[in-house]
Motif scaffolding. Structure first.
Motif, PDB file in Angstrom:
ATOM      1  N   ILE A   1       0.705  -1.028  -0.154  1.00  0.00           N
ATOM      2  CA  ILE A   1       0.315  -0.306  -0.628  1.00  0.00           C
ATOM      3  C   ILE A   1       1.227   0.476  -0.105  1.00  0.00           C
ATOM      4  O   ILE A   1       1.025   2.348  -0.728  1.00  0.00           O
ATOM      5  N   GLY A   2       1.788   1.539   0.769  1.00  0.00           N
ATOM      6  CA  GLY A   2       2.902   2.259   0.921  1.00  0.00           C
ATOM      7  C   GLY A   2       3.792   2.351   0.321  1.00  0.00           C
ATOM      8  O   GLY A   2       3.833   4.249  -1.007  1.00  0.00           O
ATOM      9  N   SER A   3       3.837   1.674  -0.977  1.00  0.00           N
ATOM     10  CA  SER A   3       4.828   1.876  -2.017  1.00  0.00           C
ATOM     11  C   SER A   3       4.276   2.434  -2.930  1.00  0.00           C
ATOM     12  O   SER A   3       4.452   3.033  -4.093  1.00  0.00           O
ATOM     13  N   GLY A   4       2.794   2.432  -3.151  1.00  0.00           N
ATOM     14  CA  GLY A   4       1.976   2.860  -4.229  1.00  0.00           C
ATOM     15  C   GLY A   4       1.819   4.857  -3.703  1.00  0.00           C
ATOM     16  O   GLY A   4       1.940   4.840  -5.667  1.00  0.00           O
ATOM     17  N   ARG A   5       2.455   4.708  -3.552  1.00  0.00           N
ATOM     18  CA  ARG A   5       2.705   6.442  -3.022  1.00  0.00           C
ATOM     19  C   ARG A   5       1.313   7.258  -3.704  1.00  0.00           C
ATOM     20  O   ARG A   5       0.387   6.589  -3.854  1.00  0.00           O
ATOM     21  N   ILE A   6       1.043   8.242  -4.657  1.00  0.00           N
ATOM     22  CA  ILE A   6       0.323   9.059  -4.414  1.00  0.00           C
ATOM     23  C   ILE A   6      -0.318   8.677  -6.415  1.00  0.00           C
ATOM     24  O   ILE A   6      -1.284   8.371  -5.745  1.00  0.00           O
TER      25      ILE A   6
ATOM     26  N   GLY B   1      -2.259   3.963  -5.972  1.00  0.00           N
ATOM     27  CA  GLY B   1      -1.339   5.077  -5.394  1.00  0.00           C
ATOM     28  C   GLY B   1      -3.234   5.459  -4.745  1.00  0.00           C
ATOM     29  O   GLY B   1      -4.001   4.838  -4.940  1.00  0.00           O
ATOM     30  N   PHE B   2      -2.969   6.319  -3.662  1.00  0.00           N
ATOM     31  CA  PHE B   2      -4.001   7.051  -3.011  1.00  0.00           C
ATOM     32  C   PHE B   2      -4.459   7.762  -3.866  1.00  0.00           C
ATOM     33  O   PHE B   2      -6.107   7.584  -3.816  1.00  0.00           O
TER      34      PHE B   2
ATOM     35  N   GLN C   1       0.573   6.411   2.109  1.00  0.00           N
ATOM     36  CA  GLN C   1       0.939   6.464   0.791  1.00  0.00           C
ATOM     37  C   GLN C   1       1.520   8.000   0.681  1.00  0.00           C
ATOM     38  O   GLN C   1       2.443   7.944  -0.329  1.00  0.00           O
ATOM     39  N   VAL C   2       1.176   8.554   1.184  1.00  0.00           N
ATOM     40  CA  VAL C   2       2.040  10.035   0.607  1.00  0.00           C
ATOM     41  C   VAL C   2       2.813  10.068   1.878  1.00  0.00           C
ATOM     42  O   VAL C   2       3.656  10.806   1.820  1.00  0.00           O
TER      43      VAL C   2
ATOM     44  N   ARG D   1       4.562   8.587   4.189  1.00  0.00           N
ATOM     45  CA  ARG D   1       5.147   7.889   4.821  1.00  0.00           C
ATOM     46  C   ARG D   1       5.795   7.000   3.462  1.00  0.00           C
ATOM     47  O   ARG D   1       6.492   6.131   3.028  1.00  0.00           O
ATOM     48  N   GLY D   2       5.018   7.279   2.352  1.00  0.00           N
ATOM     49  CA  GLY D   2       5.255   6.929   1.103  1.00  0.00           C
ATOM     50  C   GLY D   2       6.215   6.605   0.733  1.00  0.00           C
ATOM     51  O   GLY D   2       6.625   4.944  -0.114  1.00  0.00           O
TER      52      GLY D   2
END
Lengths: 366, 630
Positions: free
Chosen positions: A234-239, A272-273, B42-43, B45-46
């Protein structure tokens, strides 16, 4: 132009239909993205079949008067319970639970998903017959029984995840029926006691899930592996995400059950987000249009039926999304309209069909 | 249509509508909470999670450089590499680990319980990490497993290189062997060696580890969650290790090793001028190939429990009394202290010193120095030793390099012991007994030397300038790619001073030992080869009268020495042979020395033999070809 094609756009809630359709389309895309080029590549075609059967079921239910279904709900309910009784004895064991009925053609059905519909119908029927401001004891017990019996049978399979999806039905039914505050307080206390004592009855793998939920890094490579990998995905998808079919966590297999329970993490990684907000927004649209249908419903039974269905689906979606990111413990709860799975897809579309049926008949003179 | 709405029905739904609004409010709160959590992940801590995802899928592993070959001075390979196949099991991929093991067992013949033990021993519950199930699979076994790759996706065959010593135990002690680097070695080598990496553990493999090892490369690739390689991202090629060219002549080496079949001891042949070692033998030897894989317990026990201790490097790590070989160096002390080589001493079968009778091994008449060496007369050296005193003997020993390491580049060597009154007080805590001087003057008593020290010391007598060489096996190293060569750089030269005529007198005595009738090693003389040398026999048990003792068990028999060089006028080779419990030096040790010197100076007979036999085969093969023409 037939009469129906003039009437349908006015009578079928377009926002509700669009939210359901877009969620389903997003699910198809994610199942394709996470399984193509893997041994699971065939799943996309199967999912298409599930969706088409779901839409068919929905169309049939729109044409049937839901009031007829409400009236016959006790019979429907009892019949559906037979399936659950059948299962512990004759069911096919998949992943440790006897919750499946094998169908020809390599498909299998999970009756517990469909019993949810008959349970919702039954609760709506019970509450239609008791429209007092506050809930009578008898009605309250009836609602508890309507949920408690199937839940007990499902726990026998055992399938805790699906059983939990029944909880919103009970809570929503009691709340809409007007359970008094003192009972809420009492149940809250009982719930705490129950949850606390249930620790001693949980299976070891269930305890592990709770332990790792409380501290995912503690067992980063053991039982907490799934939760941790899902969060990384999830996090690595970034925006803006890594792009369609470009999720490294899901494509390389770090993400567990990426086309079913953890499909949302795969989506978050690839889209992403922005994608996350889009899907959450679609569930928001589903919720708000569903509530609008409930408010405009022609009768109390239809209104409550829609509320039960919409809240059950939205709660299930929120629990799954929260579970993906690790703020709720992992349970086998699917993401409605999106996760791969025939029974879930079919049941969700059938429930959407019921809502549209209520919406279609919101005018008294139909 | 709208007019038909039943308003009264809506009225009593008021509490319901309020409740709907309440549920909606709670739901929107949940939506916002969820979105906030995703925003954080995602933003905010992305980037952090993105890095973790990259670490997840990228793996960088060092690529061990091909280890340099070791060859002899003529390019004959002594240590090479060969491909080796290991079998890795990914338990997560296996539908049933037990049936996977049964499959492996059916291919390799390894017992099921051994395979189970290997999984247990890997000590890792993390089933996504591979377990090394088999090492050194044959090509056939590897192919058989590859052929079932579809049914058994849980197996991966890993190809690596392993060290192979084609000659088996040939020069085992010199070459040494490889082993996994232990934590101390990793620390000592400070980053140049990884834990578990195979490095030289003994012999030149250890001494020239850095030169042989080369420089590791690295490979970065994408893996899936099973750790399987999906694609390669980056590759840094390793730099091969250098070829190590030793001074050894394997032809000479083989002659020496063949002689030690069934014997225990050591032998060395070296070039006295340069110190280049031509043959280096310690017997019994072991097969260093055993160490190229994890040593099995049985093999290990067999080596450790062998009472001849095959792991001992007897040439440098065992020290013995030099016996009569020592007399060559006492002769130096005699002549350097103004005693004439022609001074004669009556033998009389022994003499009494300090109230004790010291026996000579024979009954000689009166002997001068060359004769005393030739017949190895003990009485002569008793008398001279007493006159010189222990301090002079100790000084002489030190001049010839005894009592300290020779500086050889083949692993840890023992210094031996040069006794003196000072040493006696410091170590033994009692004064030096004068009688011990008498013993030391014929190479008995507390004096201890290694065979290699004797070879080095004898080189100083062989060299006309008295140079004391540093024995070494490094000839040169060659860079595999550039062919650039690194030559041996000798350390500062040590030299033994000689007064005029001293060296010549000693050499004359040593010449007579082998090449004149009556010399103790005359039996092995080769006409025209002009060999010089000295035999030595060291008693293992005190024998009062050898004639009454009869035949002794092998372990109690005398040790046999022979140290020599040839040719007399311009010595080109020094040979020292030591046979434990071999009996008399002239019988047990001298024959091999003579053989080695002859082979080195006159050419190698068995190369001619091989040549002859090849010709013979071709001749035999010829007739059928001819017959078809008929």
């Amino acid at each position: 132009m037939s009469r129906l094609s003039e009437v349908l756009p006015k009578r079928i809630d377009p926002g509700f239909l669009i939210s359901v359709a877009l969620l389903t389309a997003a699910g198809m895309a994610m199942v394709y993205s996470t399984t193509s080029g893997t041994p699971l590549a065939g799943h996309w075609g199967k999912q298409l079949i599930f969706v088409l059967s779901g839409i068919t079921a929905a169309v049939v239910l729109v044409t049937v008067d839901y009031r007829l279904l409400l009236k016959s709900s006790p019979a429907i309910f009892l019949f559906s319970l037979l399936l659950l009784v059948y299962l512990p004895v004759f069911g096919t064991r998949i992943a440790g639970a006897k919750s499946w009925i094998k169908l020809p053609g390599g498909f299998s059905l999970q009756p517990s998903e469909f019993v949810k519909i008959s349970t919702a119908l039954l609760i709506a029927w019970i509450l239609e017959n008791d429209d007092r401001t506050f809930l009578s004891r008898k009605t309250g017990l009836l609602i508890l029984a309507a949920v408690g019996v199937p839940v007990a049978l499902i726990l026998l399979q055992p399938d805790l995840g699906v059983a939990l999806t029944y909880v919103p039905l009970a809570v929503t039914g009691l709340f809409l029926g007007g359970l008094r505050l003192r009972w809420w307080v009492l149940s809250a206390v009982l719930a705490v006691v129950f949850v606390g004592s249930s620790w001693f009855f949980l299976k070891e793998y269930q305890k592990d899930r709770i332990r790792t939920f409380l501290d995912p890094d503690l067992a980063a490579r053991g039982a907490g592996y799934q939760v941790r990998q899902a969060r990384i995905a999830i996090g690595s998808g970034r925006i803006f995400g890594k792009g369609f079919k470009k999720g490294t966590q899901s494509r390389l297999g770090f993400l567990p059950v990426r086309h079913t329970d953890f499909v949302f993490a795969a989506l978050a990684e690839e889209q992403g987000f922005v994608g996350v907000a889009g899907i959450v927004g679609l569930y928001g649209l589903f919720l708000s249009r569903g509530f609008a249908i409930a408010r405009d419903a022609r009768d109390r039974g239809g209104s409550i039926l829609v509320l039960l269905i919409v809240i059950d689906i939205v709660v299930q979606a929120l629990v799954n999304i929260a579970m993906n990111v690790g703020i709720l413990p992992t349970t086998g709860i699917t993401l409605p309209f999106i996760s791969y799975g025939g029974s879930s897809m079919l049941a969700c579309w059938a429930m959407a069909g019921l809502c549209l049926s209520v919406s279609y008949r919101r005018f008294v003179n139909v | 249509m709208g007019a038909a709405i039943d308003l009264s029905a809506r009225e009593d739904r008021k509490p319901l509508l309020v409740r709907i609004d309440l549920i909606a409010a709670i739901s929107w709160g949940a939506f916002i909470l969820i979105l906030a959590v995703y925003w954080v992940h995602q933003v905010l801590r992305g980037d952090e999670f993105h890095r973790q995802a990259e670490n997840n899928r990228q793996r960088s592993i060092p690529v061990t450089a091909p280890r340099g070959f070791i060859v002899d001075r003529n390019g004959v390979p002594l240590a090479e590499n060969e491909p080796s196949f290991s079998l890795l099991l990914y338990r997560r991929e296996a539908s049933d680990v037990e049936s996977s093991l049964q499959f492996v067992s059916s291919v390799t013949g390894t017992l099921l319980e051994d395979l189970r033990r290997r999984i247990l021993r890997s000590g890792d519950g993390r089933d996504y990490l591979p377990v090394i199930l088999e090492e050194n699979l044959s090509v056939d076994e590897a192919a058989a497993i590859e052929a079932h790759a579809l049914e058994h996706p849980e197996f991966v065959i890993q190809i690596s290189e392993r060290r192979i010593y084609k000659g088996g135990p040939i020069a085992a002690h010199l070459l040494g062997h490889l082993g996994e680097a232990n934590p101390d070695q990793v620390q000592a080598r400070n980053g140049r060696v990884r834990p578990g990496e195979w490095i030289g553990q003994k012999g030149v493999e250890a001494v020239y580890q850095d030169l042989l090892a080369g420089v590791s490369g690295a490979r970065t690739f994408i893996i899936d969650s099973f750790g399987r390689e999906v694609a390669e991202l980056d590759r840094q090629e390793p730099l091969s290790g250098n070829t190590l060219i030793l001074t050894i002549d394997s032809r000479l080496q083989k002659i020496a090793e063949a002689y030690f079949e069934g014997r225990v001891g050591s032998a060395v042949a070296l070039d006295p001028k340069s110190g280049e070692i031509l043959a280096f033998v310690s017997a019994p030897a072991y097969d260093p190939n055993l160490f190229a894989q994890r040593v099995s317990k049985d093999d290990w026990d067999a080596i450790l429990n062998n009472e001849d201790k095959p792991l001992n490097n007897r040439l440098l790590q065992n020290v013995y009394s030099p016996g009569s070989v020592w007399k060559a160096f006492v002769a130096y002390a005699i002549l350097m202290h103004g005693i004439s080589p022609s001074e004669r001493i009556p033998c009389g079968g022994g003499a009494t010193f300090y109230g004790r009778f010291f026996r000579c091994h024979s009954h000689h008449s009166t002997v001068d120095l060359p004769t005393a060496l030739q017949v190895s007369c003990d009485t002569y050296f008793y008398q001279m030793g007493r006159r010189l005193g222990i301090d002079v003997l100790a000084e002489t020993a030190d001049l010839f390099g005894f009592g300290r390491p020779t500086g050889i580049d083949a692993g840890g060597e023992k210094s031996g012991l040069v006794p003196s009154p000072k040493w006696s007080l410091a170590v033994r805590k009692h004064p030096w007994y004068p009688g011990e001087t008498i013993s030391v003057s014929i190479g008995q008593g507390p004096l201890l030397v290694s065979p290699l020290q004797v070879a080095r010391a004898l080189s100083a007598l062989a060299n006309s300038d008295g140079a004391l060489p540093t024995p070494h096996v490094f000839h040169m190293a060659e860079n595999v790619r550039t062919r650039e060569r690194f030559l041996y750089r000798p350390p500062v030269k040590e030299q033994v001073p000689f007064d005029p005529g001293v060296r010549e007198a000693i050499v004359e005595g040593l010449f007579r030992v082998v090449s004149r009738p009556g010399g103790t090693a005359y039996a092995v003389h080769v006409p025209g080869l002009d060999m010089c040398g000295k035999t030595g026999t060291v008693q293992v048990v005190g024998q009062k009268d050898p004639k009454k003792m009869g035949h002794l068990p092998e372990k109690l028999q005398d040790h046999a020495w022979f140290a020599g060089f040839a040719p007399k006028d311009d010595p080109r080779v020094v040979v020292v042979v030591f046979v434990e419990n071999g009996g008399h030096g002239s019988k047990a040790a001298a024959p091999l020395a003579a053989k080695l010197m002859k082979a080195y100076l006159r050419g190698f007979p068995e190369t001619e033999e091989t040549h002859v036999s090849v010709t013979a085969q071709t001749e035999e093969a010829a007739p059928p070809a001819g017959s078809t023409e008929e």
